[in-house]
Every structure is written in structure tokens, then in C-alpha cells.
Design an enzyme around this catalytic site. Structure first.
Site, short mmCIF file in Angstrom:
data_model
loop_
_atom_site.label_atom_id
_atom_site.label_comp_id
_atom_site.label_asym_id
_atom_site.label_seq_id
_atom_site.Cartn_x
_atom_site.Cartn_y
_atom_site.Cartn_z
CD GLN A 71 -2.53 1.29 2.67
OE1 GLN A 71 -1.91 1.16 3.72
NE2 GLN A 71 -3.83 1.47 2.65
N GLY A 72 0.63 2.16 -0.94
CA GLY A 72 1.37 3.41 -1.03
C GLY A 72 0.49 4.60 -0.71
CD GLU A 89 -5.64 0.54 5.89
OE1 GLU A 89 -4.52 0.52 6.42
OE2 GLU A 89 -5.97 1.36 5.02
#
Length: 410
Positions: A128-129, A246
Site C-alpha cells: 500500500q502506497g 482497512e
């Protein structure tokens, strides 16, 4: 919701138990039980994912047409709890629990056809960025630039706290494509091939000594516009949707209930502050009882979110509530586990654990000696790793602001 166990539920529980007895090998159980954070040993995690995929159970929360399971709420709960009880290693959430939902909701048919099957098999492994050195909880302030250049976006900047960037072959990222008065506008959600020229990965050493997180640098990295999820400049919409998965939408209560039981078992043989057993100390017993009550509350709230998902909805602001409760409960329980571990829980012994990444600058004893039991070696690493729980996926202070606005109208 009817929370009573039906004959069908009990039959499904027995089916899951039989599967776990047959497929969960001792090495996989060890990786699950001696994990030091929410991330299991990478190779063990992929091996277990392949086993689950073969059975059709790798992503039960996905829509059935993409490989999910047509399970009831109770079946989702049973599967999660039985897997935890059996010591199964966790799967990386980045692909299955996070970006896959964004691809299903906003992706093109071509993106769904390519990525979803490969996420299931583990052939595509995502990191994840999101966060940047100057953009963490205030994610909308991100500055990593993506300049329009024909069929590509040319990306320059950096991302930080990128879990498993060294293992991942793809990243889902938020990049700045336009600067506007409102910082949430002009952000684009893209999928980046980690083998693209111009990407450099530098590992970060965590307080536990593990190298799980990284800083990733991008120097004129070309990303095809066909890798944009949703519309250019409208990535904030996609990101908000994904963050709900998330922060919530899974089932954390079973793992926390098992953790509470493990603390109780450990405290039953640990010395208390005034002699006798730690479990008989009134202060410790009260804190453990409060944690157990809170895990039961969390379980009911997770059922409510699962009900929304089963009805075709999404977690909404409830995900913020689940994120707060689950991370703070986990911190409470790892603190109690440290108390039960006693002096031997203060010894740094990562060689007795199964961390989620390499351990930097640690030389284990030549004879493999461990002071105390393996769980006492795991306790301090879990404790340190758990301190980040109330910060990642949006700090808990931010989650309380979201609840104040969305749920209370303040």
C-alpha cells in the site's frame, strides 16, 4: 440478527475443523501462533493462502462471482474463529481485504479480469502506497506527483511505512495529479508495477527489530493510465471506500477472544505482585474481565458490519468505530500478556518467534537457547508492534473525528 447456532452452522463448523486438521501443518501452525504482529511469516502466509484458494476459501468476503463464498454471517464468524483457534497464519490484507474491494467497485472489466484471479493465487502481491514523510494521518495532504504524459502518468516522490514493499510486485497508491484549493481533489488511485524502472526500496527497522516496513522512492516512474482505478483526480472517492475495509469489515473479535484466553492461561501460572497467582490478583483480574467484555461487544458490532456487507452495503462510519475498539483492545491485551510473561518477557529473543520480516542486526545464540517459553519471547515483540495499531489506517484520534461528524452530526 439471530445469533443462535443452527444445525447447519454446527455442521459447517465441523467441516472447517476437519479441513484445518487435514491441511494446517505443524510448520504453518507454528507460524501462526508465534507471529509477532498482524503479519505472519511471508512464506507461510502465501503457502496457507494457496491451500485456502484450492479449497475456495481464500477470500470468503468477496462477491461470489469473483471467488468469494456464499456464507452466512455465522459461517464467516465460525471460519475466522476456528482458524484462529487452530493457529492458522494470517493472510496479507493488502490484496484480498483491501485493494480487491476497490477493484471490484471501481475497476474496469479488464482490471478485474487480470488482477482478481491473481490476487487469489498470490501471483500478484500488493503493498500500500498511502503515507508520505509529511502526510500521514492527514492523508489528503499527500504530494507525490503524477504528471500527465500521453498514455502514462509520470510519478515522482516517496511513500513511507510501506509494509512488505520488498516482497510485493504491485503497489496500490494515491498520487497527486492536480493541485486545487480543496486538497481532497486532484488525487488519483493507481496500481504501480514494482518492477518499473525508477523505484528504490529502503527498509525501515521497527522498534521490534523487524524489517517489515519500508520507504519507497519514485524517480520519474511511468505508470500506464490503464492502471488508474476509477477516474483521474477522483481517487479520494476510491480511497475512502477502501479505507472502510482497512479499518473494519473483517472479524477481529475471534482473534482477540483467543488472545484473552491465552492471557488467562498464562496468568494462571504466573506469580502475582503479592504472592500467589497473577490471575488471582484483583487488579489484574478486573482489567482482564473488562477486556473480555469489550471483545464481546466488538463481536456484536462486527456482526452488524458483516450484515451490511452481506446485504450489498459497505461498513461506512462503523469501520472507524471497529478500528478504534479492535486496536485499543489489542493493545490492552498485549499489555496484559507482558505482565503475565514477567521478567522473561523482557528478553529480546526474536529467534524463538516467527516474525513478519527479517530481523536486523540480531545474532541468535548458537545453541538456540530460549529463556522461558516461546510465548514469553513473542510477548514483547507483539507489544511493541501493537503500539502502531492506533496510528495506522488513520489514527484513532482521526477516527473519533469521523464518528463525531458522520454518526453524531457534530
Amino acid at each position: 440478527m439471530d445469533l443462535n447456532w443452527s444445525p447447519a452452522d454446527l455442521e459447517f463448523r465441523d467441516e472447517v475443523r476437519a479441513f484445518l486438521r487435514d491441511k494446517l501443518t505443524p510448520d504453518l501452525q507454528r507460524a501462526g501462533r508465534l507471529a509477532t504482529s498482524v503479519y505472519s511469516d511471508h512464506e507461510a502466509s502465501l503457502k496457507w493462502q494457496a491451500t485456502l484458494h484450492e479449497r475456495g476459501w481464500a477470500a470468503p468476503a468477496w462477491p461470489v462471482e469473483y471467488g468469494g463464498c456464499d456464507w452466512s454471517l455465522t459461517q464467516h464468524y465460525v471460519f475466522s474463529r476456528e482458524s484462529t483457534l487452530a493457529g492458522a497464519p494470517s493472510l496479507s490484507p493488502m490484496g484480498i481485504r483491501m485493494v480487491a474491494h476497490a477493484i471490484v467497485a471501481y475497476g474496469t472489466p479488464q482490471q478485474k479480469e487480470y488482477f482478481l484471479p491473481r490476487i487469489l493465487t498470490g501471483e500478484v502481491f500488493f503493498c500500500q502506497g498511502y503515507s508520505e514523510p509529511e502526510s500521514g494521518s492527514d492523508l489528503a495532504s499527500l504530494t507525490m506527483a503524477a504528471v500527465d504524459d500521453g498514455d502514462d502518468l509520470v510519478c515522482t516522490g516517496s511513500k513511507i511505512w510501506t509494509t512488505h514493499a520488498q516482497e510485493a510486485n504491485w503497489m496500490f497508491a494515491l498520487v497527486r495529479t492536480t493541485r486545487s484549493a480543496k486538497k481532497q481533489q486532484g488525487i488519483t488511485f493507481v496500481l504501480i508495477d514494482m518492477s518499473a524502472p525508477g523505484i528504490e526500496i529502503r527498509p525501515l527497522v521497527m522498534t521490534s527489530g523487524e524489517e517489515i516496513q519500508n520507504q519507497v522512492f519514485f524517480d520519474d516512474v511511468r505508470v500506464p493510465k490503464s492502471n488508474v482505478i476509477g477516474r483521474i483526480d477522483d481517487g479520494w472517492t476510491v480511497a475512502k471506500y477502501l479505507l472502510e475495509f482497512e479499518r473494519g469489515g473483517g472479524a477481529n473479535a475471534p482473534a482477540l477472544q483467543v488472545a484473552a484466553e491465552n492471557v488467562a492461561t498464562s496468568a494462571a501460572s504466573a506469580p502475582g505482585p503479592s504472592g500467589g497467582r497473577l490471575i488471582d490478583d484483583p487488579g489484574f483480574a478486573r482489567r482482564l474481565a473488562e477486556a473480555r467484555i469489550r471483545t464481546d461487544v466488538l463481536e456484536i458490532l462486527e456482526y452488524r458490519v458483516l450484515a451490511a456487507l452481506a446485504g450489498g452495503g459497505h461498513p461506512g462510519s462503523d469501520s472507524s468505530m471497529l478500528k478504534i475498539l479492535s486496536t485499543e483492545l489489542s493493545q490492552t491485551l498485549t499489555g496484559l500478556a507482558m505482565e503475565a510473561a514477567g521478567p522473561r518477557g523482557r528478553v529480546y529473543q526474536p529467534h524463538a518467534t516467527c516474525p513478519g520480516g527479517p530481523v536486523a542486526e540480531f545474532v541468535p545464540p548458537s545453541d538456540g537457547y530460549v529463556s522461558g517459553q516461546p510465548w514469553q519471547a513473542v510477548a514483547p515483540l507483539r507489544y511493541f508492534n501493537d503500539r502502531a495499531g492506533s496510528i495506522y489506517a488513520g489514527s484513532n484520534e482521526i477516527q473519533r473525528n469521523i464518528l463525531a461528524k458522520a454518526a453524531l452530526g457534530l
